[in-house]
Design an enzyme around this catalytic site. Structure first.
Site, short mmCIF file in Angstrom:
data_model
loop_
_atom_site.label_atom_id
_atom_site.label_comp_id
_atom_site.label_asym_id
_atom_site.label_seq_id
_atom_site.Cartn_x
_atom_site.Cartn_y
_atom_site.Cartn_z
N ASP A 86 -6.76 -23.62 2.32
CA ASP A 86 -6.63 -22.44 3.18
C ASP A 86 -5.79 -22.82 4.40
OD1 ASP A 86 -7.34 -20.26 5.16
OD2 ASP A 86 -8.57 -19.63 3.46
N TYR A 118 3.08 -5.20 1.81
CA TYR A 118 1.95 -5.94 1.25
C TYR A 118 1.83 -5.70 -0.25
CZ TYR A 118 -2.84 -6.47 -0.40
OH TYR A 118 -3.94 -6.77 -1.15
N ASP A 167 -2.76 8.22 12.04
CA ASP A 167 -2.81 7.74 10.67
C ASP A 167 -1.81 6.62 10.47
OD1 ASP A 167 -3.65 7.58 8.07
OD2 ASP A 167 -3.00 9.58 7.48
N ALA A 175 -5.64 -16.68 -2.12
CA ALA A 175 -4.88 -16.73 -0.87
C ALA A 175 -3.80 -15.65 -0.84
CB ALA A 175 -4.24 -18.11 -0.70
N ASN A 183 -12.70 8.05 3.31
CA ASN A 183 -12.99 7.31 4.54
C ASN A 183 -13.95 8.07 5.45
OD1 ASN A 183 -11.33 5.29 3.65
ND2 ASN A 183 -9.60 5.83 4.96
N LYS A 228 2.43 -8.28 -3.51
CA LYS A 228 1.40 -8.58 -4.52
C LYS A 228 1.88 -8.18 -5.92
CE LYS A 228 -2.14 -10.03 -4.26
NZ LYS A 228 -2.62 -11.45 -4.39
N THR A 236 -4.57 -6.88 -6.44
CA THR A 236 -5.09 -5.65 -5.85
C THR A 236 -4.68 -4.43 -6.66
OG1 THR A 236 -4.95 -4.22 -3.89
CG2 THR A 236 -3.06 -5.62 -4.35
N ASP A 237 -5.47 -3.36 -6.56
CA ASP A 237 -5.08 -2.10 -7.20
C ASP A 237 -3.93 -1.42 -6.46
OD1 ASP A 237 -6.51 -1.35 -4.94
OD2 ASP A 237 -7.86 0.02 -5.98
N GLU A 238 -3.61 -1.89 -5.26
CA GLU A 238 -2.54 -1.26 -4.49
C GLU A 238 -1.16 -1.44 -5.11
OE1 GLU A 238 -2.75 -1.46 -0.19
OE2 GLU A 238 -4.80 -2.21 -0.34
N PHE A 290 -12.23 -13.71 3.33
CA PHE A 290 -13.38 -12.86 2.99
C PHE A 290 -13.84 -13.03 1.54
CE2 PHE A 290 -14.08 -8.24 1.51
CZ PHE A 290 -15.46 -8.39 1.46
N ILE A 310 -0.13 -22.73 0.84
CA ILE A 310 0.11 -22.69 -0.61
C ILE A 310 1.59 -22.70 -0.95
CG2 ILE A 310 -2.08 -21.58 -1.17
CD1 ILE A 310 -0.48 -18.93 -1.46
N ASN A 312 -11.09 -1.81 -3.44
CA ASN A 312 -11.48 -2.26 -2.10
C ASN A 312 -12.85 -2.91 -2.10
OD1 ASN A 312 -9.25 -0.37 -1.57
ND2 ASN A 312 -9.85 -0.63 0.56
N LYS A 359 -13.52 4.61 14.58
CA LYS A 359 -12.18 5.19 14.55
C LYS A 359 -11.84 5.55 13.10
CE LYS A 359 -11.48 4.02 18.94
NZ LYS A 359 -12.79 3.44 19.26
#
Length: 331
Positions: A33, A147, A269, A78, A246, A151, A120-122, A11, A58, A176, A202
């Protein structure tokens, strides 16, 4: 300039390929990729004269090394990135996000190639809904899923290779993204494509989880500003002050697509679902002069809806499998 873009059929990476070729008319690109389910060769359609696709992993040093040797800069998108998938099977996340980043770093070290790592901010965990704070580059890491933990580990590898081996690298942590070419397993395109198919959207749980939304084109413009002007070894946070929960996002999608705002279903959830992400982009704005162009979420979302309406051939082959997987999870 020759740019190696890992994950360039995904994406954000595919959008980055398109933007790079528009922004730099003399540039050429190699995309590396693996073309897992999240990669789509169709996202690069029409770019064949200036962009070469190499299908590979990779984490495979024999594939990575010659590509890095030919590049002036490596931009590393990636990643395995879907939280639900990491809860079901963490192993691909460890291989791609940790071993893959290590493999790239070693190649960059050998060939002295400029490197930018997209994260990512996660990695920072989450914030309470009523907390006025936002994530900054100094926020301690506190990942909550396989995940985000993988990261976070990849970020720390980059920092260590800068300090220990002197590689020329920068890091960005982004909120995001939304926009064209996003896989329909993700929140916004899933709701859009459900409505196109006449299926109610959903919503996880009560829908109070807040994300700091940014258009993918703004994100990628910021990445190029960091590559060109960022200080080596520094981390920059990319966000556009786009906090929405959301429930608000689903209701806006419904409105923009001509439906009543309550025309959706609540589903189970996600385990350990982070409550709120929020980015403080002060460093990026003040040091590099970056500013988002898509400041109106409503209009950016309307353009995204139009893209999915106009590009059904791109996402249609994926839809049945994605929905079957979610149905099996009660979501």
């Amino acid at each position: 300039m020759h740019v190696l873009i890992t994950g360039g059929a995904g994406f954000i990476g595919a959008n980055f390929v398109h933007q790079t070729l528009r922004r730099f008319p003399e540039a050429t690109v190699t995309v590396l990729d693996k073309l897992t389910y999240a990669g789509n060769q169709g996202s690069l359609e029409g770019l064949e004269e200036r962009a070469t696709l190499v299908v590979g992993d990779i984490a495979d040093a024999d594939t990575v090394d010659p590509l890095v040797a030919q590049a002036d800069v490596v931009v590393h998108f990636a990643a395995e990135s879907h939280n639900d998938n990491s809860l079901n099977d963490p192993s691909p996340f460890i291989r791609t996000n940790l071993v893959g980043t290590f493999t790239l770093l070693e190649a960059v070290r050998r060939h002295k190639t400029r490197f930018h790592h997209v994260s990512t901010d996660e990695v920072y965990g989450d914030l309470e809904l009523d907390d006025p704070a936002k994530f900054t580059p100094e926020t301690p890491y506190n990942p909550s899923s396989p995940y985000s933990a993988s990261k976070a580990g990849s970020d720390l590898l980059v920092r260590a290779w800068v300090r220990s081996f002197g590689i020329e690298a920068t890091i960005s942590n982004c909120s995001n993204n939304y926009g064209p070419y996003q896989h329909i397993e993700k929140f916004i395109p899933r709701q859009i494509t459900n409505l196109i198919d006449g299926v109610r959207p959903k919503l996880y749980g009560a829908g109070q989880n807040v994300r700091d939304w940014i258009h993918v084109l703004d994100h990628n413009d910021a990445v190029w500003d960091i590559v060109n002007k960022g200080r080596i070894g520094e981390t920059y946070l990319i966000g556009a002050n786009g906090e929405k929960n959301n429930k608000e996002v689903v209701e806006l999608i419904l409105e923009l697509m001509g439906h009543e705002p309550d025309d959706y279903d609540h589903v189970n959830d996600r385990p350990g679902h982070d409550m709120r992400y929020a980015i403080d982009n002060t460093k990026l704005v003040q040091e590099l002069g970056w500013e988002p162009r898509f400041t109106d979420f409503r209009s950016g979302l309307a353009e995204t809806i139009a893209w999915y309406r106009d590009n059904e051939a791109w996402w249609r082959p994926l839809k049945a499998e994605v929905e079957a997987k979610y149905a099996a999870q009660g979501q």
